[in-house]
Structures are given as C-alpha cells and as structure tokens.
Design a protein around this motif. Sequence first.
Motif, PDB file in Angstrom:
ATOM      1  N   UNK A 140      -6.654  41.374  40.152  1.00 58.94           N
ATOM      2  CA  UNK A 140      -6.643  42.468  41.158  1.00 58.94           C
ATOM      3  C   UNK A 140      -8.007  43.410  41.080  1.00 58.94           C
ATOM      4  N   UNK A 141      -7.976  43.744  39.472  1.00 56.80           N
ATOM      5  CA  UNK A 141      -9.222  44.420  39.177  1.00 56.80           C
ATOM      6  C   UNK A 141     -10.530  44.120  39.615  1.00 56.80           C
ATOM      7  N   UNK A 142     -10.626  42.822  39.516  1.00 55.45           N
ATOM      8  CA  UNK A 142     -12.049  41.847  39.758  1.00 55.45           C
ATOM      9  C   UNK A 142     -12.346  42.109  41.312  1.00 55.45           C
ATOM     10  N   UNK A 143     -11.116  41.736  42.009  1.00 53.58           N
ATOM     11  CA  UNK A 143     -11.283  41.591  43.551  1.00 53.58           C
ATOM     12  C   UNK A 143     -11.361  42.913  44.270  1.00 53.58           C
ATOM     13  N   UNK A 144     -10.476  43.846  44.006  1.00 48.17           N
ATOM     14  CA  UNK A 144     -10.437  45.031  44.512  1.00 48.17           C
ATOM     15  C   UNK A 144     -11.289  46.358  44.081  1.00 48.17           C
ATOM     16  N   UNK A 160     -13.478  45.780  41.300  1.00 51.15           N
ATOM     17  CA  UNK A 160     -15.059  45.543  41.176  1.00 51.15           C
ATOM     18  C   UNK A 160     -15.569  44.763  42.221  1.00 51.15           C
ATOM     19  N   UNK A 161     -14.732  44.259  43.386  1.00 47.72           N
ATOM     20  CA  UNK A 161     -15.144  43.829  44.496  1.00 47.72           C
ATOM     21  C   UNK A 161     -15.962  42.425  44.292  1.00 47.72           C
ATOM     22  N   UNK A 162     -15.492  41.645  43.272  1.00 47.76           N
ATOM     23  CA  UNK A 162     -16.147  40.310  42.788  1.00 47.76           C
ATOM     24  C   UNK A 162     -15.314  39.339  43.411  1.00 47.76           C
ATOM     25  N   UNK A 163     -15.678  38.255  43.689  1.00 48.26           N
ATOM     26  CA  UNK A 163     -14.946  36.922  44.232  1.00 48.26           C
ATOM     27  C   UNK A 163     -14.303  36.306  42.910  1.00 48.26           C
ATOM     28  N   UNK A 164     -13.127  35.917  43.097  1.00 50.18           N
ATOM     29  CA  UNK A 164     -12.522  35.226  42.014  1.00 50.18           C
ATOM     30  C   UNK A 164     -12.275  33.817  42.245  1.00 50.18           C
TER      31      UNK A 164
END
Length: 246
Positions: A50-54, A56-60
Amino acid sequence: MKTIEGHARNYHAVLEERWAETDWSEIEAQIVLDRIQGILDQLPQAMHQAHERIIGERRVANSEKILSLYDPDIHVLVRGKAGAEVEFGNGLYLAEQADGLIVDWDFMQDQPPSDSKLVKSSIERITGSYGKPDSYTGDRGFDSANARTDLEELGIINAICPRSVPLLKEKLEDEGFCLLQKRRGSTEGRIGIFKNAYLGTPLRSKGYENRKTRIEWCILGHNLWKLAAMAAQKRAELEAELAAAA
C-alpha cells in the motif's frame, strides 16, 4: 493498520489462553486463531504494498502483490474488455458440444496461458473420453499457427475464427465454417447460464480446491439438467409423431 495489528495480536493472545471459557471446541478456537495469524503474517507485506502504490506512487509487480488476504491462488487476469480491462481470479475453460452439454473443462490454479495454448490439451481430453471430435470452434483468441497445425494433423475441421483478416474473408466463403461460427455465438449464452444460474456471481467458495470442487458439481448439475431437457423434448416429439399417425 498498525493499531489494528496490535488489537489483533491482543485478541489472539487472549483467545489462545482462554478459549476454554468460550462455547467453542478446541478445534473451532484453533481455526479462528489460524485465521487471525494468517492475516497477521501478511500485514507487513500488505502495508509495504500500500505504501509503494499509494504513497510512493510506484508500480508493484504482479508477482509481488497480495491480491487477497484470504486466497493466495488468484491472479491478475488481463481481459482487455470494456469495463473489465483487468480482473482477478482463476482461469476457467469450458467446451460444449453442439447440443449444449459441457464436455471439457479446466479450472487453472496457476496463471492461465493464452487461449490458443488450450486447444491441443482440450482435444486430447475430449478424444480420450468421447473419441475424436469432427470439428473445433472458437473465437479469435484460440487461433494460432500451432493450433491450426494441430487440428490439421488430427484431421479435425478447424472452425476457429482466424486473427488474420484476409484468412477470415477466405473462411467466410465456406458455408460450413459460417454455420459453426454461428453456433459458437451460443457459447457465450451457455457461459452466462453456467455462471449465473449454477456457480453464482461471485463464486463464494474459498480456496482453489473448494472452488474446483464446486465447479465440478455445478458442471454435473448443468449436464443433468440439460440431459433431462433433451429427453423431455424427445418425448414430446415422439408423442406428436404417434398422435399424427393415430
């Protein structure tokens, strides 16, 4: 989420220590404990995701995603359809014969291959159970050079809708191909009946093995219903013939 995690750990510890004070048996209490622990084990990865996607706005990567806290066997399925570019679940392949009976199926636990790679294995299963079919029909997704070669070598009429526009124009000159493709249009209706009237939308069975068992029972139920309808139609035709001859 960390607050929720703290509450869950507290409840887990209390239930583990004092389950005998509840109305549950030890087995029932252990099932609840296992369910709580199953979520707790996944929370660090879920929070990181959730941190990466929301934030950090980074694709997982799909291979690194938790798609469901309760079902580890589902996958990202790229459909490319309007309103359903991507779906989540397992691939289900169904093959029906001309009268609507489902004669082959495959519920895939792993990431499903492209439709064109399903043709050969389906033909092998159908041939093993019922004998070699006369023809095989499918939409453009089932067309490939390998599928065309396999059907030609087996002597099975290839009525798969080709991806190539020139080849499709050529095929449309064949009346037999057009009739088989027209019949294929009913398969979408068959899939809709099977999903909505038998499986239920969504399918509520949890876990791959439970869903697979549910699907197999539903296929049996569907085929019994279809056979009964065919028998009733045949009986009505015979009665009409007898009445006309009397």
